[in-house]
Design an enzyme around this catalytic site. Structure first.
Site, PDB file in Angstrom:
ATOM      1  N   GLU A  52       7.840 -14.742 -10.998  1.00  0.00           N
ATOM      2  CA  GLU A  52       7.115 -13.571 -10.507  1.00  0.00           C
ATOM      3  C   GLU A  52       6.601 -12.653 -11.622  1.00  0.00           C
ATOM      4  O   GLU A  52       5.576 -12.016 -11.458  1.00  0.00           O
ATOM      5  CB  GLU A  52       7.900 -12.790  -9.451  1.00  0.00           C
ATOM      6  CG  GLU A  52       9.043 -11.956  -9.925  1.00  0.00           C
ATOM      7  CD  GLU A  52       9.735 -11.212  -8.782  1.00  0.00           C
ATOM      8  OE1 GLU A  52       9.064 -10.732  -7.868  1.00  0.00           O
ATOM      9  OE2 GLU A  52      10.976 -11.106  -8.834  1.00  0.00           O
ATOM     10  N   ARG A  83       3.837  -0.220  -4.938  1.00  0.00           N
ATOM     11  CA  ARG A  83       3.587  -0.762  -3.606  1.00  0.00           C
ATOM     12  C   ARG A  83       2.270  -1.529  -3.521  1.00  0.00           C
ATOM     13  O   ARG A  83       1.959  -2.122  -2.492  1.00  0.00           O
ATOM     14  CB  ARG A  83       3.572   0.369  -2.567  1.00  0.00           C
ATOM     15  CG  ARG A  83       4.855   1.162  -2.522  1.00  0.00           C
ATOM     16  CD  ARG A  83       4.758   2.272  -1.502  1.00  0.00           C
ATOM     17  NE  ARG A  83       4.627   1.748  -0.163  1.00  0.00           N
ATOM     18  CZ  ARG A  83       5.646   1.430   0.618  1.00  0.00           C
ATOM     19  NH1 ARG A  83       6.870   1.563   0.187  1.00  0.00           N
ATOM     20  NH2 ARG A  83       5.437   0.959   1.829  1.00  0.00           N
ATOM     21  N   LYS A 127      12.759 -14.812 -10.653  1.00  0.00           N
ATOM     22  CA  LYS A 127      12.447 -13.738 -11.616  1.00  0.00           C
ATOM     23  C   LYS A 127      11.409 -14.213 -12.618  1.00  0.00           C
ATOM     24  O   LYS A 127      10.445 -13.515 -12.906  1.00  0.00           O
ATOM     25  CB  LYS A 127      13.705 -13.314 -12.404  1.00  0.00           C
ATOM     26  CG  LYS A 127      14.754 -12.526 -11.681  1.00  0.00           C
ATOM     27  CD  LYS A 127      14.390 -11.098 -11.386  1.00  0.00           C
ATOM     28  CE  LYS A 127      13.718 -10.998 -10.048  1.00  0.00           C
ATOM     29  NZ  LYS A 127      14.581 -10.767  -8.906  1.00  0.00           N
ATOM     30  N   LYS A 155       5.995  -4.223  -4.282  1.00  0.00           N
ATOM     31  CA  LYS A 155       7.450  -4.090  -4.210  1.00  0.00           C
ATOM     32  C   LYS A 155       7.969  -4.254  -2.778  1.00  0.00           C
ATOM     33  O   LYS A 155       8.946  -4.926  -2.539  1.00  0.00           O
ATOM     34  CB  LYS A 155       7.834  -2.716  -4.751  1.00  0.00           C
ATOM     35  CG  LYS A 155       9.306  -2.392  -4.688  1.00  0.00           C
ATOM     36  CD  LYS A 155      10.016  -2.902  -5.892  1.00  0.00           C
ATOM     37  CE  LYS A 155      11.513  -2.702  -5.816  1.00  0.00           C
ATOM     38  NZ  LYS A 155      12.227  -3.767  -6.522  1.00  0.00           N
ATOM     39  N   HIS A 187      18.398 -36.509  -6.972  1.00  0.00           N
ATOM     40  CA  HIS A 187      17.717 -36.882  -5.717  1.00  0.00           C
ATOM     41  C   HIS A 187      16.216 -36.640  -5.805  1.00  0.00           C
ATOM     42  O   HIS A 187      15.535 -36.575  -4.786  1.00  0.00           O
ATOM     43  CB  HIS A 187      18.334 -36.121  -4.550  1.00  0.00           C
ATOM     44  CG  HIS A 187      19.780 -36.444  -4.363  1.00  0.00           C
ATOM     45  ND1 HIS A 187      20.209 -37.621  -3.797  1.00  0.00           N
ATOM     46  CD2 HIS A 187      20.895 -35.771  -4.735  1.00  0.00           C
ATOM     47  CE1 HIS A 187      21.535 -37.656  -3.797  1.00  0.00           C
ATOM     48  NE2 HIS A 187      21.972 -36.524  -4.370  1.00  0.00           N
ATOM     49  N   ASN A 206      -1.680   2.112   5.630  1.00  0.00           N
ATOM     50  CA  ASN A 206      -0.804   1.025   5.160  1.00  0.00           C
ATOM     51  C   ASN A 206      -0.417   0.229   6.392  1.00  0.00           C
ATOM     52  O   ASN A 206       0.130   0.798   7.334  1.00  0.00           O
ATOM     53  CB  ASN A 206       0.437   1.632   4.480  1.00  0.00           C
ATOM     54  CG  ASN A 206       1.525   0.601   4.255  1.00  0.00           C
ATOM     55  OD1 ASN A 206       1.249  -0.580   4.077  1.00  0.00           O
ATOM     56  ND2 ASN A 206       2.770   1.052   4.250  1.00  0.00           N
ATOM     57  N   GLY A 207      -0.715  -1.078   6.401  1.00  0.00           N
ATOM     58  CA  GLY A 207      -0.378  -1.906   7.562  1.00  0.00           C
ATOM     59  C   GLY A 207      -1.526  -2.844   7.870  1.00  0.00           C
ATOM     60  O   GLY A 207      -2.402  -3.074   7.029  1.00  0.00           O
ATOM     61  N   CYS A 240       0.850  -1.174   0.000  1.00  0.00           N
ATOM     62  CA  CYS A 240       0.000   0.000   0.000  1.00  0.00           C
ATOM     63  C   CYS A 240       0.896   1.238   0.000  1.00  0.00           C
ATOM     64  O   CYS A 240       1.948   1.260   0.628  1.00  0.00           O
ATOM     65  CB  CYS A 240      -0.938   0.092   1.196  1.00  0.00           C
ATOM     66  SG  CYS A 240      -2.121  -1.244   1.271  1.00  0.00           S
ATOM     67  N   TRP A 273      -2.667  -2.709  -1.679  1.00  0.00           N
ATOM     68  CA  TRP A 273      -2.342  -4.125  -1.822  1.00  0.00           C
ATOM     69  C   TRP A 273      -3.191  -4.811  -0.764  1.00  0.00           C
ATOM     70  O   TRP A 273      -2.981  -4.627   0.427  1.00  0.00           O
ATOM     71  CB  TRP A 273      -0.854  -4.377  -1.588  1.00  0.00           C
ATOM     72  CG  TRP A 273      -0.450  -5.791  -1.901  1.00  0.00           C
ATOM     73  CD1 TRP A 273      -0.094  -6.298  -3.109  1.00  0.00           C
ATOM     74  CD2 TRP A 273      -0.365  -6.883  -0.974  1.00  0.00           C
ATOM     75  NE1 TRP A 273       0.198  -7.636  -3.012  1.00  0.00           N
ATOM     76  CE2 TRP A 273       0.043  -8.025  -1.720  1.00  0.00           C
ATOM     77  CE3 TRP A 273      -0.599  -7.027   0.390  1.00  0.00           C
ATOM     78  CZ2 TRP A 273       0.227  -9.280  -1.126  1.00  0.00           C
ATOM     79  CZ3 TRP A 273      -0.426  -8.275   0.974  1.00  0.00           C
ATOM     80  CH2 TRP A 273      -0.010  -9.386   0.214  1.00  0.00           C
ATOM     81  N   GLU A 291      17.536 -17.471  -8.132  1.00  0.00           N
ATOM     82  CA  GLU A 291      17.136 -16.119  -8.511  1.00  0.00           C
ATOM     83  C   GLU A 291      16.516 -16.105  -9.915  1.00  0.00           C
ATOM     84  O   GLU A 291      15.510 -15.426 -10.151  1.00  0.00           O
ATOM     85  CB  GLU A 291      18.368 -15.196  -8.423  1.00  0.00           C
ATOM     86  CG  GLU A 291      18.199 -13.782  -8.925  1.00  0.00           C
ATOM     87  CD  GLU A 291      17.178 -12.950  -8.152  1.00  0.00           C
ATOM     88  OE1 GLU A 291      16.622 -13.422  -7.156  1.00  0.00           O
ATOM     89  OE2 GLU A 291      16.917 -11.812  -8.584  1.00  0.00           O
TER      90      GLU A 291
HETATM   91  O1  M6R Z   1      13.133  -4.747   0.004  1.00  0.00           O
HETATM   92  P1  M6R Z   1      13.660  -6.133   0.259  1.00  0.00           P
HETATM   93  O2  M6R Z   1      14.953  -6.387  -0.418  1.00  0.00           O
HETATM   94  O3  M6R Z   1      13.721  -6.467   1.719  1.00  0.00           O
HETATM   95  O4  M6R Z   1      12.596  -7.096  -0.422  1.00  0.00           O
HETATM   96  C1  M6R Z   1      12.722  -8.486  -0.328  1.00  0.00           C
HETATM   97  C2  M6R Z   1      11.806  -9.192  -1.295  1.00  0.00           C
HETATM   98  O5  M6R Z   1      10.474  -8.842  -1.062  1.00  0.00           O
HETATM   99  C3  M6R Z   1      12.156  -8.871  -2.755  1.00  0.00           C
HETATM  100  O6  M6R Z   1      13.484  -9.158  -3.043  1.00  0.00           O
HETATM  101  C4  M6R Z   1      11.244  -9.696  -3.705  1.00  0.00           C
HETATM  102  O7  M6R Z   1      11.533 -11.053  -3.579  1.00  0.00           O
HETATM  103  C5  M6R Z   1      11.395  -9.230  -5.137  1.00  0.00           C
HETATM  104  N1  M6R Z   1      10.101  -9.048  -5.723  1.00  0.00           N
HETATM  105  C6  M6R Z   1      12.116 -10.195  -6.010  1.00  0.00           C
HETATM  106  O8  M6R Z   1      12.245  -9.732  -7.324  1.00  0.00           O
END
Ligand code: M6R
Length: 612
Positions: free
Chosen positions: A492, A27, A489, A607, A508, A101-102, A2, A75, A485
């Protein structure tokens, strides 16, 4: 999660709120809303879905707005992403509004109590409780009513409140959710994050937990929520500018941020390696040599992509410094029995510095006596204010939800940390240290040179893969976290199911998945585990697996295994993760783009994850 934005000044408020929301949309984008004071009434607009839907509704009214208002981009946590659940929420009279927000954790009991008193709720959100609670406490003084209401609330919040009867007043407060105030000569602002303020001011005040801001036209004050005592807060000047948070001609923020990586890495390294000697200087780390020599163990704590950076840092620190390193996902770290004490250094890695689980983790570690250092991108974020020491990454604002440049800058910062620890503890000789420092700077240049060619090759390559439903990414050693990673990527932003594995783990279990419908991206640089990775690749090929190999230029053997090879120049083995993550980012980006996905705002995500 949010985004909230608020303005008190003399300019037309609606364009300012919409611009702020546009810059905070990363956000959350389940719904958006705004409210402004006009003619002793509050005028509210809300729309389900992205900000564009709200803009379509408010457009014709822009000319009539006064200079006080609030906006919100959501969000969803409590209640579906509908217009009815969109913020701002009102009290029974419609004269008081709240954006939030929260999470209000005790909202259910408060709601029962308020309902019994006759309050009528119209949404399924936890936030609406705040509006009615403040209404219940209101006896002519909005600031006092907000304080009284917050005294009853459990959970996390950053809020903005307006009341029709005080048309020049905005009250804001925070507890465990980020909130920053912007100060300009003619106006005051509130926002969840700095980019919303950049077009108007770079002078900001970071609110801490249990603090509130009272904004009136021409003046502001900061108070403690519990006793209402005024606080003196320092104004910080941010060195980001508004254009850094723009797309600059790129189709997506993510692509722009991928291409910004060479410069961002250099910015992160800049001034921290003394030329000629290679000595590493990290003045903000907050650890004197005695403290560094006392470290018995390091605990690395992070979420998502930042956790992948932590996994790589473990290899580096154990190899070069010889200190045992544990890596934890923050949401696990915060709830397990922590064997952490004053001899353990806790390092939190976070782009935003606001991730709720990582914050909670470092708070627990600090309670147990551990020193806390944060590797963080956002100046003034909560983690940087709570940690004993900081290593800033200088990636600039990262807007794309999928983290790219923040990740490679975290790696650069963690490699610098490794060199620094080795230097103080004398585990790395000066000649090696100088070479490693130079190699870190060189890798930025290699990425810069290779990016355009790689993008073109990946664009062609993904034509054969973009319709796949599943993917595996495999690697060994330092490239195992890059496999994780790459898979993160891809899933997501393209919604393709993808898993990352240590290549040696395939037999395994996961090798059972291999068939023509399961492409495997294997990271196979000519490094110390190259032959092992190649054996694993042969095993995949023997089972008719479709292979994309990423390896070292000149390695002809790879092209005998598959027609799809992406070659990268040889760099210092330790720094392969910075280079090998680039094709993985591009594969995810180009596939998502080809599938018509919303690359910068993937579904269900936000984000900055400021709730647990
Ligand atoms: O702001 P932060 O680095 O603490 O965020 C951590 C994760 O939420 C962030 O890396 C998330 O996994 C990304 N969307 C990955 O691309």
């Amino acid at each position: 999660m949010c985004g909230i934005v608020g303005y008190v000044g003399s300019r037309r408020v609606v364009p300012i709120l919409l611009e702020g929301l546009r810059r905070l949309e990363y956000r959350g984008y389940d719904s958006a809303g705004l409210v402004y004071q006009f003619d002793n009434q509050l005028v509210r607009y809300r729309a389900k879905g992205k900000l564009a839907n709200l803009e379509a509704v408010v457009d014709e009214h822009v000319g009539v707005a006064s200079g006080v208002g609030l906006g919100h981009t959501r969000w969803a946590t409590h209640g579906a992403p509908t217009e009815n659940n969109a913020h701002p929420h009102t009290d029974c009279t419609g004269e008081l509004v709240v954006v939030h927000n929260g999470i209000i954790e005790n909202y259910s009991s408060l709601k029962n109590e308020l309902t019994a008193k006759g309050h009528v709720f119209t949404s399924e959100t936890d936030t609406e409780v705040l509006a009615h609670l403040i209404e219940d406490c209101l006896q002519g003084d909005l600031v006092a009513a907000v304080r009284a209401a917050l005294a009853r609330v459990e959970g996390s919040y950053a809020i903005g409140v307006l009341w029709a009867k005080e048309p020049e007043l905005l009250v804001a407060a925070r507890n465990h959710s980020p909130l920053v105030m912007g100060v300009a000569s003619d106006a005051c602002y509130i926002a969840s994050d700095i980019p919303a303020l950049l077009p108007y001011t770079r002078e900001v005040i970071f609110l801490d937990d249990c603090e509130m801001a009272v904004l009136r036209k021409g003046t502001y004050s900061i108070l403690k929520v519990d006793d209402g005592c005024p606080l003196e807060k320092t104004i910080s000047v941010i060195d980001w500018n508004a254009s850094m948070a723009e797309k600059a001609g790129y189709r997506h923020f993510m692509l722009k941020e991928i291409f910004e990586q060479p410069q961002a890495i250099l910015n992160t390294v800049s001034g921290r390696i003394v030329p000629d000697t290679g000595v590493v200087d990290l003045p903000e780390i907050g650890l004197d040599p005695a403290a560094v020599n006392n470290i018995e163990r390091i605990a690395l704590v992070a979420c998502g992509t930042s956790w992948h950076a932590a996994l790589i840092a473990k290899y580096w620190i154990e190899k070069w410094v010889g200190i045992p390193v544990e890596v934890d996902i923050a949401s696990e770290f915060r709830y397990r029995r922590l064997l952490v004490n004053e001899r353990v250094l806790t390092i939190a890695i976070s782009q935003s510095g606001e991730t709720a689980d990582t914050l909670a983790g470092i708070r627990r570690a600090a309670q147990l006596g551990s020193k806390v250092v944060t590797v963080c991108n956002v100046v003034g974020s909560t983690m940087t204010r709570e940690a004993d020491g900081i290593i800033y990454t200088h990636a600039g604002p990262e807007i794309g939800v999928a983290s790219t440049k923040a990740f490679t800058c975290q790696l650069a910062a963690l490699f610098l940390l490794t060199l620094y620890l080795g230097q103080v503890r004398k585990t790395i000789d000066p000649v090696t240290q100088r070479k490693l420092g130079a190699a870190l700077i060189d890798v930025a240049g290699v990425i810069e040179t290779e990016l355009p060619r790689l993008q073109a090759e990946v664009k062609t390559l993904i034509e054969r893969y973009y319709e796949s439903k599943d993917f595996l990414f495999v690697g060994r050693g330092l490239n195992y976290p890059i496999a994780l990673e790459g898979a993160l990527k891809l899933k997501e932003i393209s919604y393709i199911h993808a898993e990352g594995y240590a290549a040696g783990e395939l037999k395994h279990g996961p090798i059972a998945l291999i068939d023509r419908d399961m492409p495997v991206v294997a990271l196979a640089p000519r490094d110390s585990v190259y032959l092992k990775v190649v054996s694993n690749v042969e095993e995949i090929k023997a089972r008719q697996g479709r292979l994309v190999l990423i390896g070292t230029s000149g390695d002809e053997h790879l092209s005998t295994l598959t027609e799809d090879v992406l070659y990268l120049p040889e760099v210092c083995e330790d720094l392969n993760p910075l280079l090998y993550t680039i094709p993985a980012q591009l594969i995810a980006y180009e596939i998502a783009n080809r599938r018509g996905c919303d690359v910068d705002q993937p579904r269900n995500l936000a984000k900055s994850v400021t709730v647990e």
